[in-house]
Design a protein around this motif. Structure first.
Motif, PDB file in Angstrom:
ATOM      1  N   VAL A 379       0.749  -1.444   0.269  1.00 35.30           N
ATOM      2  CA  VAL A 379      -0.195  -0.337  -0.028  1.00 35.30           C
ATOM      3  C   VAL A 379       0.698   1.195   0.014  1.00 35.30           C
ATOM      4  O   VAL A 379       0.518   1.915  -0.687  1.00 35.30           O
ATOM      5  N   ILE A 380       1.720   1.620   0.784  1.00 32.98           N
ATOM      6  CA  ILE A 380       2.617   2.211   0.868  1.00 32.98           C
ATOM      7  C   ILE A 380       3.548   2.536  -0.735  1.00 32.98           C
ATOM      8  O   ILE A 380       3.218   3.640  -1.189  1.00 32.98           O
ATOM      9  N   ALA A 381       4.058   1.176  -1.115  1.00 36.07           N
ATOM     10  CA  ALA A 381       4.871   1.730  -2.128  1.00 36.07           C
ATOM     11  C   ALA A 381       4.306   1.625  -3.329  1.00 36.07           C
ATOM     12  O   ALA A 381       4.657   3.227  -4.549  1.00 36.07           O
ATOM     13  N   LYS A 382       2.466   1.339  -3.213  1.00 34.08           N
ATOM     14  CA  LYS A 382       1.691   2.838  -4.205  1.00 34.08           C
ATOM     15  C   LYS A 382       1.174   3.374  -4.399  1.00 34.08           C
ATOM     16  O   LYS A 382       1.341   4.308  -5.037  1.00 34.08           O
ATOM     17  N   ASN A 383       0.896   4.518  -3.430  1.00 35.52           N
ATOM     18  CA  ASN A 383       0.896   5.418  -2.261  1.00 35.52           C
ATOM     19  C   ASN A 383       2.495   6.313  -3.229  1.00 35.52           C
ATOM     20  O   ASN A 383       1.917   7.795  -3.631  1.00 35.52           O
ATOM     21  N   TYR A 384       3.225   6.466  -3.254  1.00 36.26           N
ATOM     22  CA  TYR A 384       4.286   6.461  -3.554  1.00 36.26           C
ATOM     23  C   TYR A 384       5.106   6.649  -4.524  1.00 36.26           C
ATOM     24  O   TYR A 384       5.965   6.723  -4.904  1.00 36.26           O
ATOM     25  N   GLN A 385       4.178   5.788  -5.239  1.00 34.57           N
ATOM     26  CA  GLN A 385       4.906   5.317  -6.389  1.00 34.57           C
ATOM     27  C   GLN A 385       6.036   5.477  -7.048  1.00 34.57           C
ATOM     28  O   GLN A 385       7.038   5.132  -7.259  1.00 34.57           O
ATOM     29  N   ILE A 386       6.225   4.191  -6.181  1.00 36.79           N
ATOM     30  CA  ILE A 386       7.959   3.155  -6.122  1.00 36.79           C
ATOM     31  C   ILE A 386       7.127   1.510  -6.043  1.00 36.79           C
ATOM     32  O   ILE A 386       6.215   1.602  -6.026  1.00 36.79           O
TER      33      ILE A 386
END
Length: 467
Positions: A379-386
């Motif tokens: 979820v964090i990776a998706k939100n920060y586009q990494i």
């Protein structure tokens, strides 16, 4: 006995802190929540003043006094130095900042003002009649925004122009925006040109005017307004032509002292591909974040909505809802609607046990042990586009470090994973590095309410991902 031996150190400390906040692009936060004045001192205590009880309480909650006290210890080199704050009301003058004016009103006048504000009797065709000031429940998360909106409504085009409210979905931005319009309309503004429009509709109208070759009609509509209420301007991201048109609309309205009110889901500077000159114009007024309401405010909101519906619910049911709905005011109302719909069907008020069953599908707070680290990282990776690999890696660029620290903080909040285990999952880092990442995010949340709101929304998304 006043010694005034630390006065010079005090001013130096404040200057250092101001520079630190500027580097983090938190200059506005510093101006509002570190607005304290040196009074005197003794050998171990420095006394400062603020101009309202509200300001003192909020600054204490945000950790402002603690931050200054720690920096003072560092500057003076004395561990037992203490900061003492007193309230000294000031007379308003040209030198008083807009933030001080608003918080002074909050402390001494808000109750009387709320009594004076009556629910709109006349209905503007573009506004919801229930979006008025006396149906909005201000709390710690929205006091500043409420008072800013009220000041604008009472003096449209004369102060705080433009005003922009930003924050997550369902926190009351549109409510306050339309409350401004309703107040103006119901207090001598029936002949004024007041327009509420979403950024999407604004864009569609503009595109249509180009397609049908009648751009002057569009320009005449928007550039001759007395009050423009433009909702969700983040929709304009990457829409260069519409942004350019809004820029010229802004210039025309500003030059004629027409009031402009905007809303956005994030700080204006964080919107991708937004023209610099438009960002500059939108930032020149008053930009206020609305954060997630605390438990007490959520209870008050529920009670107000229950009264509006002329219904009754027990205190234990109200508190149950408030504890389970943490991030979105709209979900509070959705919970009430489901309860009252059930009550009408069976002809009686439900018990707490029945409410718990009714709302089970609305509440997504699963047990912490059921949330995996993989979910958090995803979820964090998706939100920060990494990528997840980049999130777990060792790159030191800011675009990787901040989301990595956030993931570590949330993992500690929502799971039982130890720092040692987290270290293995984030590039083989040690316990100390994990602990530092956690504290870094925790400290930033204390001084930045919009960042705190962002973390809460991410945590909610992670819980929903598991549902």
């Amino acid at each position: 006995m006043s010694e005034k031996i630390y006065e010079e150190a005090w001013h130096y400390t404040i200057k250092v802190l101001e520079e630190e906040f500027k580097k983090e692009n938190k200059e506005d936060f510093f101006k509002i929540w570190f607005n304290m004045h040196y009074v005197d001192d003794t050998i171990d205590t420095i006394t400062v003043s603020v101009n309202s009880n509200f300001l003192k309480t909020t600054m204490d909650q945000k950790g402002s006094f603690k931050i200054v006290e720690e920096k003072l210890k560092e500057v003076i080199g004395q561990d037992n130095i203490k900061l003492n704050c007193i309230v000294v009301e000031e007379k308003k003058s040209k030198e008083i900042t807009i933030e001080k004016e608003i918080v002074e009103e909050q402390d001494s006048k808000i109750e009387s003002e709320q009594e004076e504000i009556k629910t709109a009797k006349k209905v503007h065709p573009l506004l919801k009649e229930d979006f008025v000031f006396d149906t909005f429940i201000p709390g710690e998360n929205s006091d500043f925004a409420y008072n800013g909106a009220l000041a604008v409504a009472k003096n449209p085009g004369k102060k705080y122009n433009p005003i922009l409210f930003y924050g997550g979905s369902g926190l009351g931005k549109t409510h306050l925006m339309q409350a401004i319009g309703n107040y103006i309309y119901n207090n001598g503004g029936e002949k004024l040109k007041i327009c509420y429009v979403s950024a999407e509709t604004f864009t569609n109208e503009f595109t249509s005017s180009l397609h049908y070759k009648n751009p002057n009609e569009f320009k005449n509509k928007y550039r001759n307004l007395d009050v423009l209420l433009l909702d969700d301007i983040h929709f304009l991201s990457e829409k260069e032509a519409t942004q350019e048109e809004l820029f010229y609309t802004f210039e025309a309205l500003f030059n004629k002292n027409a009031q402009m009110v905007f809303t956005c889901d994030r700080p204006i500077k964080e919107i991708k591909s937004m023209a610099d000159r438009l960002v500059s114009r939108l930032s020149k007024g008053l930009c206020i974040d609305i954060t997630i309401p605390n438990f007490e405010t959520r209870c008050a909101i529920l009670q107000k909505k229950i009264e509006q519906k002329e219904k009754v619910l027990s205190k234990e049911i109200i508190e149950y809802i408030a504890k389970n709905v943490e991030t979105n005011v709209r979900e509070l109302e959705a919970a009430l609607n489901k309860i009252f719909g059930y009550a009408e069907l069976i002809g009686q008020n439900p018990t707490l046990e029945i409410v718990q069953k009714l709302l089970k599908d609305l509440f997504t707070s699963n047990a912490q042990q059921n949330i995996s680290l993989e979910t958090i990282q995803s979820v964090i990776a998706k939100n920060y586009q990494i990528s997840v690999a980049e999130l777990k890696g060792k790159q030191r660029d800011k675009k990787f470090v901040i989301p990595r620290q956030i993931a570590i903080y949330i993992a500690r909040q929502l799971t039982e994973i130890s720092y040692t285990e987290l270290g293995r999952e984030f590039g083989g880092k040690d316990h100390t590095t994990m602990s530092y990442a956690y504290e870094k995010i925790a400290e930033k949340m204390k001084i930045d309410s919009s960042f705190e709101s962002k973390i809460q929304i991410l945590m909610k998304e992670i819980k929903e991902f598991k549902s």
